[in-house]
Structure formats: structure tokens, C-alpha cells
Design an enzyme around this catalytic site. Sequence first.
Site, PDB file in Angstrom:
ATOM      1  N   SER A   1       1.199  -1.341  -0.103  1.00  0.00           N
ATOM      2  CA  SER A   1       0.423  -0.300   0.095  1.00  0.00           C
ATOM      3  C   SER A   1       1.090   1.101  -0.166  1.00  0.00           C
ATOM      4  O   SER A   1       1.703   1.648  -1.035  1.00  0.00           O
ATOM      5  CB  SER A   1      -0.897   0.444   1.569  1.00  0.00           C
ATOM      6  OG  SER A   1      -2.188   0.808   1.498  1.00  0.00           O
TER       7      SER A   1
ATOM      8  N   ASP B   1      -9.800  -4.730  -5.227  1.00  0.00           N
ATOM      9  CA  ASP B   1      -9.340  -3.751  -4.152  1.00  0.00           C
ATOM     10  C   ASP B   1     -10.291  -2.780  -4.171  1.00  0.00           C
ATOM     11  O   ASP B   1     -10.281  -2.052  -4.846  1.00  0.00           O
ATOM     12  CB  ASP B   1      -8.159  -3.804  -4.322  1.00  0.00           C
ATOM     13  CG  ASP B   1      -7.024  -2.769  -3.062  1.00  0.00           C
ATOM     14  OD1 ASP B   1      -7.588  -2.187  -2.494  1.00  0.00           O
ATOM     15  OD2 ASP B   1      -5.966  -2.728  -3.090  1.00  0.00           O
TER      16      ASP B   1
ATOM     17  N   HIS C   1      -7.870  -5.480  -0.481  1.00  0.00           N
ATOM     18  CA  HIS C   1      -6.823  -4.394  -0.232  1.00  0.00           C
ATOM     19  C   HIS C   1      -6.525  -5.189   1.347  1.00  0.00           C
ATOM     20  O   HIS C   1      -6.376  -5.101   2.347  1.00  0.00           O
ATOM     21  CB  HIS C   1      -7.315  -3.409   0.308  1.00  0.00           C
ATOM     22  CG  HIS C   1      -6.000  -2.710   0.257  1.00  0.00           C
ATOM     23  ND1 HIS C   1      -5.461  -2.406  -0.593  1.00  0.00           N
ATOM     24  CD2 HIS C   1      -5.099  -1.715   1.657  1.00  0.00           C
ATOM     25  CE1 HIS C   1      -4.667  -1.759  -0.107  1.00  0.00           C
ATOM     26  NE2 HIS C   1      -4.058  -1.046   0.996  1.00  0.00           N
TER      27      HIS C   1
END
Length: 244
Positions: free
Chosen positions: A126, A182, A214
Site C-alpha cells: 500500500s 481492492d 486490499h
Amino acid sequence: MSTIVRRPPLLFPATARHTATVIFIHGLGDTGHGWAGAVENWRRRQRLDEVKFILPHAPAIPITCNWGVRMPGWYDIHAIDGNPESLRRNEDEAGILLSQAYFHELIQQEIDAGIPSDRIIIGGFSQGGAMSIFSGLTAKVKLAGIVALSSYLLLSLKFADLVPKPEVNKETPIFMAHGDSDQVVNTKLGRMSYDLLKGMGYNATLKIYEDMGHSACPEEMDDVEAFLTERLPALGSTEAKPEL
């Protein structure tokens, strides 16, 4: 801006002679401890015994999309709403460049300790993956590889102007991975970032994982381990063998 207070990174020393280093960077709201289990997973088959793992901890900073509440972050984010354009809007360039300098410092510390730059990989998840792409491709030393999980290209509208010349990491392999479900860092943004990097001539690959949001999955973790093992093969002992 107030002085950034940084905790020392979480370290996993090499279990054999230290010949390579992986710097792996966590995402928003997490700490280096959040990826300790993944490091243990990557080490379990003893293919990475010569690798030292460095898991940095982000400082607590105000995060706009979290109503200004302070939390571990590598840069501020104004909105996380699943819109692929939201993360590209009002990017925190100052915060990104501050974190970039920190990661370049970590890389240099490993070089100063005797590890060649082409035996160093930077990666993350991320925000951490976004910082890995940005810091890796703007490094002035040649790296072994870059890992970017569920992430995207930072400052993409001006990225080409921020890369130092010569571009020593133009051919450095970049392993990008993303879940097709995601809703935080939209898969579309991941694909868009991959396309931008390929269009600029970078050596990027992208793998999409079915039904993954995610997060991470065992298949992805195995793929990362395979990438690390390929890019950082064991060198073995350099001690001279006694003559017979």
C-alpha cells in the site's frame, strides 16, 4: 513542520553470512511488526538465509482522510474512497519526499555496512509499496529489485521530472501485485500505474490475484519469496577451503 521522530526499524538479521538486504515498508496505520509474520514466512524454506530484513516504522502524522487524527503514515492522504483519481489528487509531495530521503538513507546505511546496492531490494504494501516504487526508481544507486503490493505510482504527473539522471534503475525488475477486488487502492489505479511505468520504459511486471481485496494472500507471499530468491541468490561462504 515539527521534527519527525522515528523509531529504529525492526530487524531480522541474516541467519547465515549477510550478503543481501530487503527493506520492506508497511502501509498506512500499521507498523513494521505487521509484516514480521510475512518475513518469517519468506524465510521458512531457508532460501533467504543470507538476507537481512529491515522493517521500518512510520512516524505518527495527521492523516486528512482520517479527520486529521495522527496515525503511522509515510505521507498524508486526503481521500480514500475507491476512486482511482482520489489518491492522485492533492498528493502530499513534501511528506513523500521526506520519506523518500529516509529510505535512501536506509539504503545508504546498508551500502556503508558493506552490502552492494545490487544486493538490496526495497518493497512494501500500500503506502509502503508506493514509497518503494518512488524511492527505488529515484535512487542514485543500482538496486536488485523493487516489490510493490497493492500500491501505485506516486506523483505520477511529474514523476519523470523527479528521477535523477542517469536512471540507474531503468532496468531494475519491479514486481507489482494487486487484488482484483481492492476497494482501497483501486485495482484500476494499480493497472494505470503499471501502464505508466511500462510506458516510461521501466522493467515492471504486474500480477492480479483473483478475489483479493486490499490485503495479501498465500499465493502472493510465495510469489514475493520467489522474486526475492531470484534477485538475491545465495552467494555461499567466501572462506578459502583448506588445500588437500
